[in-house]
Design a protein around this motif. Structure first.
Motif, PDB file in Angstrom:
ATOM      1  N   TYR A  77       0.838  -1.212   0.000  1.00 49.32           N
ATOM      2  CA  TYR A  77       0.000   0.000   0.000  1.00 49.32           C
ATOM      3  C   TYR A  77       0.868   1.256   0.000  1.00 49.32           C
ATOM      4  O   TYR A  77       0.606   2.212  -0.741  1.00 49.32           O
ATOM      5  N   LYS A  78       1.928   1.259   0.813  1.00 49.94           N
ATOM      6  CA  LYS A  78       2.784   2.446   0.918  1.00 49.94           C
ATOM      7  C   LYS A  78       3.511   2.729  -0.387  1.00 49.94           C
ATOM      8  O   LYS A  78       3.711   3.877  -0.774  1.00 49.94           O
ATOM      9  N   ASN A  79       3.956   1.662  -1.061  1.00 48.60           N
ATOM     10  CA  ASN A  79       4.680   1.836  -2.331  1.00 48.60           C
ATOM     11  C   ASN A  79       3.743   1.968  -3.520  1.00 48.60           C
ATOM     12  O   ASN A  79       4.196   2.077  -4.662  1.00 48.60           O
ATOM     13  N   ASN A  80       2.445   1.924  -3.248  1.00 45.17           N
ATOM     14  CA  ASN A  80       1.417   2.019  -4.301  1.00 45.17           C
ATOM     15  C   ASN A  80       1.655   0.991  -5.410  1.00 45.17           C
ATOM     16  O   ASN A  80       1.579   1.288  -6.602  1.00 45.17           O
ATOM     17  N   ASN A  81       1.937  -0.249  -4.987  1.00 41.77           N
ATOM     18  CA  ASN A  81       2.289  -1.315  -5.914  1.00 41.77           C
ATOM     19  C   ASN A  81       1.028  -2.093  -6.337  1.00 41.77           C
ATOM     20  O   ASN A  81       0.855  -3.244  -5.967  1.00 41.77           O
ATOM     21  N   PHE A  82       0.155  -1.421  -7.091  1.00 44.09           N
ATOM     22  CA  PHE A  82      -1.102  -2.034  -7.582  1.00 44.09           C
ATOM     23  C   PHE A  82      -1.906  -2.657  -6.431  1.00 44.09           C
ATOM     24  O   PHE A  82      -2.376  -3.783  -6.522  1.00 44.09           O
TER      25      PHE A  82
END
Length: 446
Positions: A77-82
């Protein structure tokens, strides 16, 4: 059961809201926990679905582990990884597991059992670590599919002879001619691979090592239990043939468990070591189920629940170390007590759970399984003694190698652990130790 299926499908509309999914998965877990307040053999019946106490335990475990997976995968979620797609895959996997454990029809059970493969494969391929994840995914897919297609044919043959595939109405095969033996192996082999038994276990370490933390936790926590649950449901269809071949399964599983224990002692990858230890634990579960007694069945269910919580927690710990150190090698991850002293306590608590120390439910389950297998044949005592000894050996090897020794020189500082990580680990450990106080909850047949 439909209300929980619909609740899960409702959550799929909100995959862009991480906190909402995380909160409501725990709410769903709580509501399902309140659902078992009766003395009926079956409950929640409707539209081909229903559950007994065995299904209830495993569905609750699935919901709990999925909730913890979302807690442990905060970095996605933090890295916005899909992350919306990631949450959707986890919810689809939970839907497949609920359908599998609650289906009252063998064909629906087979379809749900197979459909759980697809979200798992996408999790490994989409959020895995190394390029080898493609090979690991293919291994998992083809091992499971190759073993499962004969199961479909055997179920169709049962339908042809008995006229029904509804559980507890299916015609039992009471004779042991050559054709019955062939159908027996076709039926059982799919679950033996899923469990997995030694010699058909190679897909498991590969899948675990390459999977993200979510894939590893779900694989160890719930997907291996599909094999044990399937065996419980189908072994009663072939009682006579099972008696003929029980010696073979028990011998291979206990000796295989010993071989895998030796393999654990020479692993340098933490995730690989935990994955191989899963094979060793499941070998005892398989022998308890094949022996076909009440003690074996109760012990197998308790060890499956205990192993699901303990192994999932260990994979979560391995991921926490990997995020800090950038490596899973025991040669580099030494002296972790210097950097993460508070985390050392959780390493210790989950490690002793892995070696079935009191008061974990693993101890209760292993006592049941040992009594069951030893009463079946006293020679098996030798193999079981070796299994118990080496499970303590490789767990202590993992703990001492990772926590003690000289730390990696190029590491100057790292976070000792966030509150959410400690919470996730506590939610793995607490049920593992509290459930033994009310063990009748996880003994479906006493």
């Amino acid at each position: 059961m439909l209300k929980f299926v619909f609740m899960n499908m409702f959550l799929m509309n909100f995959v862009k809201e991480w906190w909402f999914i995380q909160f409501f998965l725990f709410i769903m877990c709580f509501l399902f926990g309140l659902n078992i307040n009766h003395d009926f053999f079956m409950c929640g019946l409707g539209v081909g679905l229903g559950m007994d106490y065995l299904s209830y335990i495993l569905i609750l475990l699935s919901m709990w582990i999925t909730s913890l997976v979302v807690c442990a995968s905060k970095s996605i979620y933090k890295n916005n990884n899909f992350f919306p797609l990631f949450l959707l895959m986890n919810l689809l996997l939970l839907l497949a597991l609920i359908m599998t454990f609650s289906s009252m029809d063998y064909l629906l059970f087979y379809i749900s059992f197979e459909s759980s493969l697809i979200p798992t494969l996408i999790l490994i391929l989409g959020w895995g670590y190394q390029p080898e994840r493609i090979q690991a995914g293919m291994y998992m897919l083809f091992y499971t599919l190759f073993a499962s297609l004969p199961l479909l044919v055997s179920l169709l043959s049962l339908y042809k002879t008995g006229g029904s595939l509804t559980m507890m109405l299916v015609h039992k095969v009471m004779y042991s001619d050559f054709v019955s033996i062939v159908w027996y192996f076709c039926t059982v082999f799919a679950f033996i691979v899923k469990l997995p038994m030694y010699m058909v276990h190679l897909w498991l370490p590969k899948a675990h090592v390459e999977a993200p933390v979510a894939g590893s936790m779900i694989l160890a926590g719930v997907l291996l239990k599909l094999g044990g649950y399937g065996l419980i449901r189908v072994l009663c269809l072939y009682p006579e043939v099972n008696k003929m071949f029980s010696w073979f399964w028990v011998s291979v599983s206990i000796l295989g468990g010993l071989v895998v224990s030796f393999l654990c002692l020479r692993q340098v990858d933490i995730k690989s070591l935990i994955a191989y230890s899963s094979v060793a634990h499941m070998s005892l579960v398989l022998s308890g189920l094949i022996v076909f007694g009440w003690w074996g069945l109760n012990g197998a269910v308790i060890v499956m629940v205990g192993h699901g919580l303990c192994s999932s927690g260990l994979f979560c710990l391995a991921n926490i170390v990997y995020e800090r150190m950038g490596s899973r090698s025991l040669l580099l991850n030494k002296g972790l007590l210097n950097f993460m002293p508070s985390m050392g306590l959780w390493w210790f608590l989950l490690s002793i759970g892995n070696m079935a120390a009191p008061p974990t439910i693993n101890l209760l389950g292993e006592i049941n399984l040992i009594m069951s297998v030893v009463s079946w044949n006293s020679i098996s005592m030798l193999g079981i003694a070796g299994l118990s000894f080496f499970s303590a050996s490789y767990t202590l090897y993992m703990y001492s190698m990772s926590q003690h020794g000289l730390f990696f020189n190029s590491l100057f500082s790292c976070c000792s652990g966030k509150v959410s990580e400690y919470l996730t680990l506590m939610l793995h450990w607490l049920p593992l130790n509290i459930l033994i106080m009310k063990s009748i909850l996880i003994m479906p047949n006493i």
